[in-house]
Design an enzyme around this catalytic site. Structure first.
Site, PDB file in Angstrom:
ATOM      1  N   ILE A  17       9.457   6.419  16.554  1.00  0.00           N
ATOM      2  CA  ILE A  17       8.445   7.505  15.200  1.00  0.00           C
ATOM      3  C   ILE A  17       7.355   8.346  15.636  1.00  0.00           C
ATOM      4  CG2 ILE A  17       7.474   7.520  13.322  1.00  0.00           C
ATOM      5  CD1 ILE A  17      10.983   6.497  13.262  1.00  0.00           C
ATOM      6  N   LYS A  47       0.947  -1.094  -0.248  1.00  0.00           N
ATOM      7  CA  LYS A  47       0.065  -0.021   0.106  1.00  0.00           C
ATOM      8  C   LYS A  47       0.874   1.493  -0.056  1.00  0.00           C
ATOM      9  CE  LYS A  47      -1.453   1.579   4.274  1.00  0.00           C
ATOM     10  NZ  LYS A  47      -1.101   3.097   4.538  1.00  0.00           N
ATOM     11  N   ASN A  48       1.887   1.699   0.697  1.00  0.00           N
ATOM     12  CA  ASN A  48       1.734   2.320   1.166  1.00  0.00           C
ATOM     13  C   ASN A  48       3.589   2.408  -0.263  1.00  0.00           C
ATOM     14  OD1 ASN A  48       1.337   3.157   3.617  1.00  0.00           O
ATOM     15  ND2 ASN A  48       3.260   2.649   5.062  1.00  0.00           N
ATOM     16  N   ARG A 106      -4.298  10.556   5.416  1.00  0.00           N
ATOM     17  CA  ARG A 106      -2.897  11.442   5.155  1.00  0.00           C
ATOM     18  C   ARG A 106      -2.072  11.368   3.723  1.00  0.00           C
ATOM     19  NH1 ARG A 106      -2.335  13.731   9.762  1.00  0.00           N
ATOM     20  NH2 ARG A 106       0.105  14.006   9.050  1.00  0.00           N
ATOM     21  N   LEU A 148       7.383  19.901   6.883  1.00  0.00           N
ATOM     22  CA  LEU A 148       8.854  19.328   5.122  1.00  0.00           C
ATOM     23  C   LEU A 148       8.503  19.408   4.132  1.00  0.00           C
ATOM     24  CD1 LEU A 148      10.516  16.910   8.475  1.00  0.00           C
ATOM     25  CD2 LEU A 148      11.326  19.308   8.216  1.00  0.00           C
ATOM     26  N   ARG A 162       1.648  15.289  14.116  1.00  0.00           N
ATOM     27  CA  ARG A 162       1.811  14.325  12.053  1.00  0.00           C
ATOM     28  C   ARG A 162       1.964  15.021  11.323  1.00  0.00           C
ATOM     29  NH1 ARG A 162      -1.059   8.968   9.853  1.00  0.00           N
ATOM     30  NH2 ARG A 162       1.279   8.367   8.909  1.00  0.00           N
ATOM     31  N   PRO A 163       3.263  16.876  11.794  1.00  0.00           N
ATOM     32  CA  PRO A 163       2.669  17.674  10.608  1.00  0.00           C
ATOM     33  C   PRO A 163       3.106  17.430   9.302  1.00  0.00           C
ATOM     34  CG  PRO A 163       4.289  17.779  12.290  1.00  0.00           C
ATOM     35  CD  PRO A 163       3.884  16.501  12.908  1.00  0.00           C
ATOM     36  N   ILE A 164       3.121  18.513   8.291  1.00  0.00           N
ATOM     37  CA  ILE A 164       3.230  17.980   7.106  1.00  0.00           C
ATOM     38  C   ILE A 164       5.142  19.186   6.769  1.00  0.00           C
ATOM     39  CG2 ILE A 164       1.969  16.490   5.885  1.00  0.00           C
ATOM     40  CD1 ILE A 164       1.293  19.231   4.400  1.00  0.00           C
ATOM     41  N   ARG A 178      -8.259  -0.558   5.538  1.00  0.00           N
ATOM     42  CA  ARG A 178      -7.583  -0.162   4.888  1.00  0.00           C
ATOM     43  C   ARG A 178      -6.606  -0.975   4.174  1.00  0.00           C
ATOM     44  NH1 ARG A 178      -5.728   5.822   7.908  1.00  0.00           N
ATOM     45  NH2 ARG A 178      -5.294   5.945   6.276  1.00  0.00           N
ATOM     46  N   ASP A 199       5.742   0.703  11.880  1.00  0.00           N
ATOM     47  CA  ASP A 199       4.796  -0.318  11.148  1.00  0.00           C
ATOM     48  C   ASP A 199       4.360  -1.668  11.971  1.00  0.00           C
ATOM     49  OD1 ASP A 199       3.574   1.760  10.669  1.00  0.00           O
ATOM     50  OD2 ASP A 199       4.654   1.749   8.297  1.00  0.00           O
ATOM     51  N   CYS A 217      -4.128  12.679  13.875  1.00  0.00           N
ATOM     52  CA  CYS A 217      -4.903  11.377  13.810  1.00  0.00           C
ATOM     53  C   CYS A 217      -4.036  10.919  14.970  1.00  0.00           C
ATOM     54  CB  CYS A 217      -4.433  10.802  12.207  1.00  0.00           C
ATOM     55  SG  CYS A 217      -2.307   9.824  12.524  1.00  0.00           S
TER      56      CYS A 217
HETATM   57  N1  EPU Z   1       7.046  14.311  10.424  1.00  0.00           N
HETATM   58  C1  EPU Z   1       7.104  16.099  10.597  1.00  0.00           C
HETATM   59  N2  EPU Z   1       7.066  16.855   9.628  1.00  0.00           N
HETATM   60  C2  EPU Z   1       6.947  16.583   8.328  1.00  0.00           C
HETATM   61  C3  EPU Z   1       6.334  15.125   7.905  1.00  0.00           C
HETATM   62  C4  EPU Z   1       7.027  14.263   9.265  1.00  0.00           C
HETATM   63  O1  EPU Z   1       7.461  16.194  11.917  1.00  0.00           O
HETATM   64  O2  EPU Z   1       6.394  17.695   7.823  1.00  0.00           O
HETATM   65  C5  EPU Z   1       7.161  13.761  11.760  1.00  0.00           C
HETATM   66  C6  EPU Z   1       6.096  12.604  11.656  1.00  0.00           C
HETATM   67  O3  EPU Z   1       5.104  13.457  12.296  1.00  0.00           O
HETATM   68  C7  EPU Z   1       6.270  11.482  12.924  1.00  0.00           C
HETATM   69  C8  EPU Z   1       8.325  11.510  11.209  1.00  0.00           C
HETATM   70  O4  EPU Z   1       8.502  12.369  10.865  1.00  0.00           O
HETATM   71  O5  EPU Z   1       6.946  11.728  12.913  1.00  0.00           O
HETATM   72  C9  EPU Z   1       7.415  10.604  10.033  1.00  0.00           C
HETATM   73  O6  EPU Z   1       6.944  10.602  10.148  1.00  0.00           O
HETATM   74  P1  EPU Z   1       7.313  10.536   8.431  1.00  0.00           P
HETATM   75  O7  EPU Z   1       7.152  11.462   7.337  1.00  0.00           O
HETATM   76  O8  EPU Z   1       8.506   9.274   7.908  1.00  0.00           O
HETATM   77  O9  EPU Z   1       5.069   9.544   7.983  1.00  0.00           O
HETATM   78  P2  EPU Z   1       4.248   9.473   6.601  1.00  0.00           P
HETATM   79  O10 EPU Z   1       5.294   9.438   5.756  1.00  0.00           O
HETATM   80  O11 EPU Z   1       3.146  10.263   7.112  1.00  0.00           O
HETATM   81  C10 EPU Z   1       4.592   7.006   6.408  1.00  0.00           C
HETATM   82  C11 EPU Z   1       4.230   5.686   6.103  1.00  0.00           C
HETATM   83  C12 EPU Z   1       3.698   4.734   7.625  1.00  0.00           C
HETATM   84  C13 EPU Z   1       4.974   5.065   8.795  1.00  0.00           C
HETATM   85  C14 EPU Z   1       5.458   5.881   8.362  1.00  0.00           C
HETATM   86  C15 EPU Z   1       6.361   5.833   9.385  1.00  0.00           C
HETATM   87  C16 EPU Z   1       3.386   6.054   3.950  1.00  0.00           C
HETATM   88  C17 EPU Z   1       1.791   6.187   3.281  1.00  0.00           C
HETATM   89  N3  EPU Z   1       3.045   6.115   5.198  1.00  0.00           N
HETATM   90  O12 EPU Z   1       4.179   7.526   7.163  1.00  0.00           O
HETATM   91  O13 EPU Z   1       2.479   4.501   6.961  1.00  0.00           O
HETATM   92  O14 EPU Z   1       3.689   4.536   9.315  1.00  0.00           O
HETATM   93  O15 EPU Z   1       5.487   6.141   7.299  1.00  0.00           O
HETATM   94  O16 EPU Z   1       7.526   4.352   8.846  1.00  0.00           O
HETATM   95  O17 EPU Z   1       4.326   5.752   3.290  1.00  0.00           O
HETATM   96  C18 EPU Z   1       1.010   2.215   8.021  1.00  0.00           C
HETATM   97  O18 EPU Z   1       0.880   2.252   7.140  1.00  0.00           O
HETATM   98  O19 EPU Z   1      -0.063   1.939   8.887  1.00  0.00           O
HETATM   99  C19 EPU Z   1       1.856   4.379   8.140  1.00  0.00           C
HETATM  100  C20 EPU Z   1       0.969   4.594   9.150  1.00  0.00           C
END
Ligand code: EPU
Length: 482
Positions: free
Chosen positions: A378, A70-71, A144, A177, A173-175, A448, A356, A168
């Site tokens: 994480i 999925k990811n 997200r 970055l 989980r901010p974006i 999901r 995960d 969530c």
């Molecule tokens: N973070 C920030 N700012 C950002 C982005 C991330 O502070 O702009 C923080 C997050 O809050 C977290 C850390 O950085 O503390 C890592 O987050 P990351 O961005 O790596 O997570 P993600 O990309 O939103 C993906 C997977 C998740 C998986 C994480 C970690 C997808 C669609 N989702 O999420 O998968 O847990 O990486 O490996 O690829 C799942 O499949 O159940 C799932 C949650």
């Protein structure tokens, strides 16, 4: 464009089928790989209040085929936005998040076609006529990963409007970055009314050093940089196999990318990308979940169509617990006839132990002899399953980012609630070894990201069945899900 929810429409006859390097209009449906066009549809509330009834105690024996990741599929589908030619993706899992992403792409004007029969895991996406570069709140709030369209849309269309995802079930989980990175590539960003609006005449290459490793952040900016003018260097990148898979697809589309899978990725921007055909990698988390199921039930499972090299941190940890694992090129066999020994786990970015798999490992730790300390590095709030496991008899104490699990405790059936995707998987695993019949509520979380998990488990001997909720549908629609 206004989104008008419609009933799902299936139009096999007039749809197009895509063959290598050409588009052929079909007059007659073909037998083996007919395609159906997907139109925007309200994601059915159907299934949203389903429950699983699981009777524990059976050893799982046999073989399970692992679905596509999925990811990896989610960013690959977003990558189709970068070109006006069709992108053909194979091994797309049939899970709810993928349906949400299809809806998102269709709402922007993309044509999405699904394979049929043997080709049922193929999705063809054509983004020739994008009319609406927007990801609406209604879709982003349920998934997200919708924010993955931000980079590709600004890169190709010069503008994007994407709803802020908000927090969530597993953390804030901010974006930020993603946004900072796009600014480094020359995009102007406005944030108002809960939306991020990004614009740029043409992105230009830049130097991005991620403050923190982010998987979708790396993917989003890698996609954006493929169409930027000049070179982009990204440092402190995520090294997950899903990032490498996306780079492989982008390369097939004509992107110039070096270093995916390492901390530094270099991208030479190109003027245009073209269509491509790509097979999504197997889902390492689905595989890891079934590996854990085999271990917990003292079973003997062979997982086919998977990539054992992506499961290194998990298999090493399980070997430490006393489990026997035999890996081949694209399959893995797990047998366990012994008492498990406790072992501590700390989640880390790839190639470390995946967050995960943390919830599933916690279910396993309840059955190991001794104390296991599980540290979640994480996400700040990813222990929701601990309370539910405790209701089944587990001895778990959560202290900030650490959970102390004392085993072995016998688990007893209870009515439990899923809170997010992986937490749900952990409860399924616990139920497989619990005494009696466990009822798992809110299994829409598991739908999901796991393709027909109950059928796969049943095929290897689990006693699991899905039951529907007989409440009025309206009342059954959940609000925000993780
Ligand atoms: N973070 C920030 N700012 C950002 C982005 C991330 O502070 O702009 C923080 C997050 O809050 C977290 C850390 O950085 O503390 C890592 O987050 P990351 O961005 O790596 O997570 P993600 O990309 O939103 C993906 C997977 C998740 C998986 C994480 C970690 C997808 C669609 N989702 O999420 O998968 O847990 O990486 O490996 O690829 C799942 O499949 O159940 C799932 C949650």
């Amino acid at each position: 464009m206004k989104l008008v929810p419609k009933l799902p429409v299936v139009r096999p006859g007039g749809a197009k089928v895509l063959l290598p390097n050409e588009i052929v209009d079909l007059k007659k449906p073909v037998t083996r790989s007919r395609v159906v066009r997907v139109e925007f549809c309200e994601l059915a509330s159907e299934g949203l209040m389903d429950k699983f009834v699981i009777r524990g105690g059976n050893r799982l024996v046999g073989s399970i085929r692992i679905s596509g990741a999925k990811n990896a599929a989610l960013p690959a589908m977003a990558a189709a936005l970068l070109t006006d030619e069709p992108v053909i993706l194979e091994n797309i899992p049939d899970v709810r998040d993928i349906q949400t992403e299809r809806n998102l792409l269709v709402s922007m004007g993309a044509e999405v076609e699904l394979g049929y029969g043997r080709a049922s895991h193929r999705t063809t996406i054509s983004c020739k006529n994008l009319v609406n570069p927007e990801a609406a709140y209604e879709l982003v709030k349920t998934m997200r990963a919708s924010t993955l369209v931000l980079g590709p849309l600004v890169a190709r269309m010069g503008r994007a409007r994407v709803s802020q995802p908000g927090g969530c079930a597993i953390g804030a989980r901010p974006i930020d970055l993603h946004i900072k990175g796009l600014e480094r590539l020359g995009s102007s960003i406005k944030q108002e009314h809960g939306y991020i609006e990004a614009t740029a005449d043409r992105l230009r290459g830049g130097h991005i050093i991620f403050d923190k490793i982010t998987v979708t952040g790396t993917e989003d900016l890698m996609m954006a940089a493929t169409l930027a003018q000049g070179e982009t260097v990204m440092e402190n990148c995520a090294r997950e196999p899903e990032v490498v898979d996306l780079a492989a697809l982008l390369t097939k589309m004509g992107a110039k990318i070096e270093g995916a899978g390492t901390h530094t990725i270099r991208i030479q921007g190109v003027d245009k990308l073209h269509g491509a055909r790509h097979r999504i990698i197997p889902d390492r988390i689905e595989a890891g979940t079934f590996v854990t199921a085999a271990v917990l039930t003292g079973g003997d499972l062979t997982l086919t169509n998977c990539d054992p090299t992506h499961l290194g941190a998990l298999t090493q940890k399980l070997e430490e617990c006393g489990v026997s694992i035999r890996a081949a090129a694209d399959s893995i066999r797990v047998t366990n006839g012994h008492q498990l020994a406790a072992a501590d786990v700390t989640t880390e970015e790839y190639p470390g132990f995946p967050t995960d798999m943390q919830a599933q490992y916690m279910a396993l730790a309840t059955q190991a002899q001794g104390t296991s300390i599980i540290t979640e590095n994480i996400f700040e709030n990813r222990f929701m399953h601990a309370q539910e496991l405790a209701r089944m008899g587990a001895n778990i104490k959560v202290e900030g980012s650490r959970a102390v699990v004392r085993g072995k405790t016998s688990l007893s059936s209870a009515a439990v609630q899923c809170s997010d995707l992986r937490a749900s998987a952990s409860l399924v695993l616990a139920a497989l070894v619990a005494d009696g019949e466990t009822i798992l509520d809110r299994v829409y979380h598991i739908d999901r990201g796991y393709e027909r998990i109950e059928e796969k488990l049943k095929s290897v001997g689990a006693q699991i069945r899905r039951i529907g909720e007989f409440l009025p549908r309206r009342a059954a629609v959940p609000s925000v899900v993780a």
